[in-house]
Design a protein around this motif. Structure first.
Motif, PDB file in Angstrom:
ATOM      1  N   LEU A 209      36.333   2.241 -22.508  1.00  0.00           N
ATOM      2  CA  LEU A 209      37.783   2.082 -22.466  1.00  0.00           C
ATOM      3  C   LEU A 209      38.547   1.461 -21.611  1.00  0.00           C
ATOM      4  N   THR A 210      37.916   1.232 -20.470  1.00  0.00           N
ATOM      5  CA  THR A 210      38.287   0.080 -19.519  1.00  0.00           C
ATOM      6  C   THR A 210      38.138  -1.256 -19.681  1.00  0.00           C
ATOM      7  N   MET A 211      37.284  -1.574 -20.567  1.00  0.00           N
ATOM      8  CA  MET A 211      37.212  -2.957 -21.139  1.00  0.00           C
ATOM      9  C   MET A 211      38.256  -3.277 -21.946  1.00  0.00           C
ATOM     10  N   ILE A 212      38.502  -2.367 -22.914  1.00  0.00           N
ATOM     11  CA  ILE A 212      39.487  -2.332 -23.939  1.00  0.00           C
ATOM     12  C   ILE A 212      40.846  -2.567 -23.324  1.00  0.00           C
ATOM     13  N   SER A 213      41.194  -1.650 -22.192  1.00  0.00           N
ATOM     14  CA  SER A 213      42.510  -1.585 -21.734  1.00  0.00           C
ATOM     15  C   SER A 213      42.561  -2.719 -20.689  1.00  0.00           C
ATOM     16  N   ALA A 214      41.444  -3.353 -20.226  1.00  0.00           N
ATOM     17  CA  ALA A 214      41.742  -4.699 -19.248  1.00  0.00           C
ATOM     18  C   ALA A 214      41.570  -5.774 -20.109  1.00  0.00           C
ATOM     19  N   HIS A 215      41.201  -5.838 -21.332  1.00  0.00           N
ATOM     20  CA  HIS A 215      41.401  -6.951 -22.218  1.00  0.00           C
ATOM     21  C   HIS A 215      42.884  -6.966 -22.558  1.00  0.00           C
ATOM     22  N   HIS A 216      43.506  -5.652 -22.888  1.00  0.00           N
ATOM     23  CA  HIS A 216      45.121  -5.623 -23.382  1.00  0.00           C
ATOM     24  C   HIS A 216      45.763  -6.104 -22.096  1.00  0.00           C
ATOM     25  N   ARG A 217      45.405  -5.606 -20.867  1.00  0.00           N
ATOM     26  CA  ARG A 217      46.368  -5.777 -19.971  1.00  0.00           C
ATOM     27  C   ARG A 217      46.294  -7.141 -19.592  1.00  0.00           C
ATOM     28  N   ALA A 247      53.518  -5.375 -18.863  1.00  0.00           N
ATOM     29  CA  ALA A 247      53.775  -4.620 -17.614  1.00  0.00           C
ATOM     30  C   ALA A 247      54.846  -5.190 -16.902  1.00  0.00           C
ATOM     31  N   MET A 248      55.585  -4.573 -16.124  1.00  0.00           N
ATOM     32  CA  MET A 248      56.682  -5.189 -15.311  1.00  0.00           C
ATOM     33  C   MET A 248      56.261  -6.187 -14.514  1.00  0.00           C
ATOM     34  N   GLU A 249      55.049  -6.007 -13.890  1.00  0.00           N
ATOM     35  CA  GLU A 249      54.551  -7.283 -12.835  1.00  0.00           C
ATOM     36  C   GLU A 249      54.237  -8.450 -13.685  1.00  0.00           C
ATOM     37  N   THR A 250      53.425  -8.173 -14.926  1.00  0.00           N
ATOM     38  CA  THR A 250      53.335  -9.684 -15.631  1.00  0.00           C
ATOM     39  C   THR A 250      54.380 -10.078 -16.304  1.00  0.00           C
ATOM     40  N   GLU A 251      55.266  -9.316 -16.651  1.00  0.00           N
ATOM     41  CA  GLU A 251      56.454  -9.992 -17.406  1.00  0.00           C
ATOM     42  C   GLU A 251      57.070 -10.733 -16.416  1.00  0.00           C
ATOM     43  N   GLN A 252      57.269 -10.270 -15.174  1.00  0.00           N
ATOM     44  CA  GLN A 252      57.989 -10.884 -14.127  1.00  0.00           C
ATOM     45  C   GLN A 252      57.198 -12.186 -13.600  1.00  0.00           C
ATOM     46  N   LEU A 253      56.019 -12.056 -13.761  1.00  0.00           N
ATOM     47  CA  LEU A 253      55.234 -13.563 -13.582  1.00  0.00           C
ATOM     48  C   LEU A 253      55.308 -14.389 -14.712  1.00  0.00           C
ATOM     49  N   ARG A 254      55.467 -13.869 -15.773  1.00  0.00           N
ATOM     50  CA  ARG A 254      55.529 -14.733 -16.979  1.00  0.00           C
ATOM     51  C   ARG A 254      56.827 -15.447 -16.953  1.00  0.00           C
ATOM     52  N   VAL A 255      57.849 -14.665 -16.757  1.00  0.00           N
ATOM     53  CA  VAL A 255      59.403 -15.141 -16.665  1.00  0.00           C
ATOM     54  C   VAL A 255      59.481 -16.421 -15.517  1.00  0.00           C
ATOM     55  N   ALA A 256      58.788 -15.978 -14.274  1.00  0.00           N
ATOM     56  CA  ALA A 256      58.748 -16.872 -13.126  1.00  0.00           C
ATOM     57  C   ALA A 256      58.008 -18.145 -13.518  1.00  0.00           C
ATOM     58  N   LEU A 257      56.764 -18.157 -14.152  1.00  0.00           N
ATOM     59  CA  LEU A 257      56.085 -19.328 -14.510  1.00  0.00           C
ATOM     60  C   LEU A 257      56.717 -20.049 -15.445  1.00  0.00           C
ATOM     61  N   ASN A 258      57.446 -19.512 -16.582  1.00  0.00           N
ATOM     62  CA  ASN A 258      58.012 -20.514 -17.304  1.00  0.00           C
ATOM     63  C   ASN A 258      59.295 -20.866 -16.855  1.00  0.00           C
ATOM     64  N   SER A 259      59.933 -20.426 -15.848  1.00  0.00           N
ATOM     65  CA  SER A 259      61.034 -21.177 -15.274  1.00  0.00           C
ATOM     66  C   SER A 259      60.436 -22.238 -14.528  1.00  0.00           C
ATOM     67  N   MET A 260      59.195 -21.891 -13.836  1.00  0.00           N
ATOM     68  CA  MET A 260      58.759 -22.929 -12.944  1.00  0.00           C
ATOM     69  C   MET A 260      58.277 -24.209 -13.729  1.00  0.00           C
ATOM     70  N   LEU A 261      57.833 -23.866 -14.941  1.00  0.00           N
ATOM     71  CA  LEU A 261      57.228 -24.936 -15.775  1.00  0.00           C
ATOM     72  C   LEU A 261      58.512 -25.634 -16.702  1.00  0.00           C
ATOM     73  N   HIS A 262      59.678 -25.086 -16.708  1.00  0.00           N
ATOM     74  CA  HIS A 262      60.987 -25.640 -17.390  1.00  0.00           C
ATOM     75  C   HIS A 262      61.232 -26.458 -16.279  1.00  0.00           C
ATOM     76  N   GLN A 263      61.269 -26.253 -14.944  1.00  0.00           N
ATOM     77  CA  GLN A 263      61.684 -27.159 -13.826  1.00  0.00           C
ATOM     78  C   GLN A 263      60.666 -28.331 -13.641  1.00  0.00           C
ATOM     79  N   VAL A 264      59.405 -27.942 -13.945  1.00  0.00           N
ATOM     80  CA  VAL A 264      58.553 -28.986 -13.865  1.00  0.00           C
ATOM     81  C   VAL A 264      58.516 -30.203 -14.825  1.00  0.00           C
TER      82      VAL A 264
END
Length: 492
Positions: A209-217, A247-264
């Motif tokens: 279950l941890t392997m499946i959940s970790a793969h998803h998360r 998840a909230m943290e990964t979504e925040q990281l995704r938005v921040a990373l995409n914003s940074m990539l747009h700036q780059v």
């Protein structure tokens, strides 16, 4: 936007596509969870087994203590015990006192032996001590100390664990009683095996279950690695996709990373565009400077070789050298102005009456071209917070374009107005106008519509000065419809 693959890009891509083994975050999370659960299972199993064993032993001890208490409370002697043993089952018919004394005897599963002062087993009536009773008596060094103790003791008989208590009868005879705890130990071992089997199944299920959940998360993080590798390979348009249940943290990281990539990407495009403009600017500036320099060099070579013998020819050559020198000086001055504007200089802002500047520019145009029809709409005072010399240069360049690119009889209209919180300056002429493709490049440096006169820097300087004031410049034109330049400035 695609770029050439680099060595760094290949390294990043290979790292992102590398085999994820036991060192991957997913495997580490799985191992951490399994180890923690294993520790929890071990601790829980140990506590439960110890508690179970303690409970069962307490029951055995309680039974031994009841038997001992009964013997001590009834005041039986060894003679009474022998009589009770001979009567056997007939005790049920005796008096209530007899029943009480019979109930004081140990249960049938309890090993019972009476010993003398030396610790040797003695017979009870006609019943001689059995081998197990002799073994119990031989295992005790001091029966009196056992009888005097208040708590049961551990003892081993024929390799089997027992719990033992002692009691001293009314006539001084010591009785030893021992209960077998083999069933307790067997039950504890069975419980331990059951808990161990259940724990192993639980650990395996948790690992899966941890392997499946970790793969998803951790899928968003893998997407980020793939995106970074693709960008390192040159695909600057790549972005991190959104997962279905982030998840909230990964979504925040995704938005921040995409914003940074747009700036780059924007910064890279801006740098490419600036580099292209710089190369074109240097090429155009070199071309513009080469013409007057070639003319000056030619006249100087003619003069040096003595080919200008006629005074009129020398005068004409000297005039041409002066004219080309002046042209080159103006071009250099305009290039310096553009360079300063590119560096975003600090302008000296103060309250400036734009209507007065428009009227002054109109007076200058009337002096330079008295026959040109000119209309001025700049009544009253229109104050703006601006650099006066910069605004005068804007007006001068706009009117210089009118003089150079329109016929001398083409009407010109100058106007200024304040409306909707901004100030608009308009310079309109009824000249030949511009084609659509030329109007789109009117602010480019060194651009001259139709290869006309001038340096091609006037409108670029206008745009730079207005932008430094926080304003905008727009043009309205069409072939044969003239040209209208509108400068919009903040009212404050």
């Amino acid at each position: 936007m695609r770029r050439a693959r680099t060595g760094i890009g290949r390294a990043h891509g290979g790292m992102g596509r590398a085999h994820r083994g036991m060192s991957s975050l997913r495997a580490k999370l799985t191992w951490v969870n399994v180890v923690l659960l294993a520790l929890g299972v071990i601790v829980a199993t140990g506590v439960s087994v110890m508690g179970m064993r303690h409970y069962l032993l307490d029951n055995v001890d309680a039974e031994l203590q009841r038997s001992r208490s009964s013997l001590l409370s009834t005041g039986l002697t060894m003679k009474d015990v022998e009589q009770l043993s001979e009567l056997g089952i007939a005790l049920d018919k005796l008096s209530p006192g007899g029943r009480e004394r019979a109930s004081a005897l140990p249960r049938g599963d309890t090993l019972f032996v009476a010993v003398d002062e030396r610790g040797d087993p003695i017979a009870i009536g006609t019943l001689a001590p059995t081998s197990r009773q002799r073994t119990l008596a031989a295992a005790v060094d001091d029966p009196g100390a056992v009888a005097a103790g208040s708590e049961p003791q551990d003892i081993t008989l024929d390799g089997a664990a027992h719990r033992m208590v002692g009691a001293e009868l009314a006539d001084g005879t010591t009785v030893l009683m021992a209960a077998d705890t083999q069933d307790v130990e067997s039950g504890v071992k069975k419980a331990l095996k059951l808990d161990a089997a259940f724990g192993v199944v639980l650990l395996g299920l948790l690992a899966v279950l941890t392997m499946i959940s970790a793969h998803h998360r951790l899928r968003p993080l893998e997407d980020m690695v793939e995106t970074a590798s693709a960008i390192a390979d040159g695909d600057l348009t790549r972005r991190v996709p959104s997962s279905r249940a982030p998840a909230m943290e990964t979504e925040q990281l995704r938005v921040a990373l995409n914003s940074m990539l747009h700036q780059v990407e924007s910064a890279f495009e801006t740098r490419e565009r600036s580099s292209a403009q710089l190369r074109r600017f240097v090429a155009d500036a070199s071309h513009e400077l080469r013409t007057p320099l070639s003319a000056i060099r030619g006249y100087l070579q003619l003069y040096d070789k003595g080919m200008l013998r006629d005074p009129a020819e020398r005068t004409r050559a000297w005039s041409r050298v002066i004219a080309e020198t002046d042209r080159m000086g103006r071009l250099v001055d305009e290039l310096l102005i553009l360079a300063r504007l590119d560096q975003q200089p600090e302008l000296r802002f103060r309250n400036v009456d734009l209507s007065r500047l428009v009227r002054d520019a109109a007076d200058d145009l009337r002096v330079q071209e008295p026959e040109r029809p000119l209309a001025v709409r700049a009544e009253g005072a229109v104050l703006v917070r601006a650099d006066e010399s910069g605004l005068r240069q804007v007006l001068g360049n706009l009117l210089a374009n009118v003089r150079v690119h329109t016929p001398a009889d083409a009407p010109v209209t100058l106007g200024v107005e304040r409306r909707d919180g901004v100030v608009r300056l308009r310079v309109a002429d009824r000249g030949p106008g511009l084609a659509e493709e030329d109007a789109a490049r009117v602010f480019d440096r060194f651009f001259r519509a139709g290869g006309g006169a001038g340096s091609g820097l006037g409108m670029a300087i206008v745009q730079g000065v207005v932008a430094a004031h926080g304003g905008e410049v727009g043009v309205e034109t069409a072939p044969g419809a003239g040209l209208t330049v509108t400068v919009t400035l903040p009212a404050r």
